[in-house]
Design a protein around this motif. Sequence first.
Motif, mmCIF file in Angstrom:
data_model
loop_
_atom_site.group_PDB
_atom_site.id
_atom_site.type_symbol
_atom_site.label_atom_id
_atom_site.label_comp_id
_atom_site.label_asym_id
_atom_site.label_seq_id
_atom_site.Cartn_x
_atom_site.Cartn_y
_atom_site.Cartn_z
ATOM 1 N N ILE A 203 -56.666 -6.907 49.014
ATOM 2 C CA ILE A 203 -56.199 -6.804 50.400
ATOM 3 C C ILE A 203 -56.889 -5.629 51.103
ATOM 4 O O ILE A 203 -57.352 -5.751 52.248
ATOM 5 N N SER A 234 -50.143 -17.849 47.173
ATOM 6 C CA SER A 234 -49.911 -17.598 48.598
ATOM 7 C C SER A 234 -50.288 -16.174 48.989
ATOM 8 O O SER A 234 -50.800 -15.936 50.088
ATOM 9 N N SER A 235 -50.071 -15.224 48.086
ATOM 10 C CA SER A 235 -50.432 -13.829 48.370
ATOM 11 C C SER A 235 -51.940 -13.631 48.284
ATOM 12 O O SER A 235 -52.530 -12.900 49.088
ATOM 13 N N GLU A 238 -53.935 -14.525 51.324
ATOM 14 C CA GLU A 238 -53.935 -13.575 52.435
ATOM 15 C C GLU A 238 -55.254 -12.807 52.524
ATOM 16 O O GLU A 238 -55.652 -12.370 53.607
ATOM 17 N N TYR A 241 -57.375 -14.926 54.608
ATOM 18 C CA TYR A 241 -56.900 -14.941 55.995
ATOM 19 C C TYR A 241 -57.383 -13.694 56.727
ATOM 20 O O TYR A 241 -57.855 -13.773 57.868
ATOM 21 N N PHE A 249 -58.467 -20.317 53.021
ATOM 22 C CA PHE A 249 -57.028 -20.064 53.144
ATOM 23 C C PHE A 249 -56.271 -21.396 53.129
ATOM 24 O O PHE A 249 -55.283 -21.556 52.396
ATOM 25 N N TYR A 253 -53.372 -22.937 50.624
ATOM 26 C CA TYR A 253 -52.049 -23.221 51.174
ATOM 27 C C TYR A 253 -51.696 -24.705 51.137
ATOM 28 O O TYR A 253 -50.521 -25.081 51.035
ATOM 29 N N PHE A 265 -43.928 -18.240 55.956
ATOM 30 C CA PHE A 265 -45.314 -18.425 55.530
ATOM 31 C C PHE A 265 -46.085 -19.372 56.463
ATOM 32 O O PHE A 265 -47.314 -19.427 56.397
ATOM 33 N N ALA A 268 -49.179 -18.336 59.727
ATOM 34 C CA ALA A 268 -50.578 -18.087 59.359
ATOM 35 C C ALA A 268 -51.274 -19.394 58.980
ATOM 36 O O ALA A 268 -52.464 -19.590 59.279
ATOM 37 N N ILE A 340 -50.379 -10.653 59.237
ATOM 38 C CA ILE A 340 -49.773 -10.601 57.906
ATOM 39 C C ILE A 340 -49.410 -9.152 57.597
ATOM 40 O O ILE A 340 -50.266 -8.273 57.578
ATOM 41 N N TYR A 342 -48.699 -7.032 54.993
ATOM 42 C CA TYR A 342 -48.733 -6.881 53.533
ATOM 43 C C TYR A 342 -48.075 -5.575 53.121
ATOM 44 O O TYR A 342 -48.309 -4.524 53.711
#
Length: 368
Positions: A203, A234-235, A238, A241, A249, A253, A265, A268, A340, A342
């Motif tokens: 991230i 899903s994390s 990110e 994204y 992404f 998803y 969720f 995004a 997002i 985070y």
Amino acid sequence: MSKYDEIDFEKVSLQLQEQVEQDPHNVKLRNELAIVLMETNEYEEAFFQLQTAAKIKPSVQTLYNLAYFYFTEGKPIIEATSNTKETQGFEEEAEEESMSYTWEMADKEAFDIVEDLLKNKPEHYFIYNLMGEMYIKKDKYEEAINVLKEGIHLTPSLENLNNLGLCYYQKGMLPEAAECFHKAHPLQSCNNYSLFPLLSYGICLAQLGRGSEAREVAKELLMLSEREEEELESSIAEIYYILGDYEEFINIYSKLDWDFYSEKFLPAYFYSLWQLSKTKEIEELAFKTIRRKEKEMKEVIQDPDEEEDFKEEYEEVTIEEIAFIKNAIKEVYKGKAPIIDYKPEVETRCYLYGCFRHTNTNPNYFSI
């Protein structure tokens, strides 16, 4: 199955209790008994043993273990009936059939003990790690940074490096945070095999614009998540994204089972679909999700076994969720990109001195 799963802890507990009765001032025995009692879910008695050991011989070991118990478990509060006195000792109360306990948080008691222990500059990192967690819980990131650095100086661990990275991240110091998360990941052990430090590293790389590195981390995470059955997809998505890689992404998803994911969720995902001109997919998923929620709400409302208060609350929450989904679509169609938010995970492990299950070291029992 580990070798500890084969131990008859109740039998060991009885043996240790007999030894403690014969040698009541032996704080090492009391500590061992407390740990075994926790294995058998006898937390009130475990607390008594740790509390008594700390009174008999106040030391880094005895005081710290009591503080650790306070922070992780809280403290038992005696609920005396008309047949008992609130001033009785724990041993006396245990004999009363009508005695019961409730539990409450004891963060202050834990903090006061650890703060006092740190004045003597202990030479083991557990105490610094725990104090770092306490400061983070209070959102005191600067204080946490200082104490975690001391723990890292003694022994770098996945926990203290990750949590230092968390503090830097919360202060907006992304390069420093990325470095800590990067150093934390290789320190996985049998006591903590968390993938969150690596996720946080990815991230940070994405937010720093280091795209190729972030993508490599994301690929590694997807492989590790599948292998370890962590379900972090899903994390991990990110990362893509943040990089603006909406196609990748969506690729992740689109495989999620939305029956098990919160509507939080969806924005995004909707935005990524919109970026790729896939409005039909947006409408279909929104319609399907709303229909499912309406059906579940109807079933709850019509269930004669459910309490009326629960029905009203469930209906109110569901209506809010549906409104959230509809509004998310409106915002996306206006071209507004959802942000997002985070939040790095706090990493912890068992820090109980002398815990044989986690092979924790045990400092000496000399008084302080």
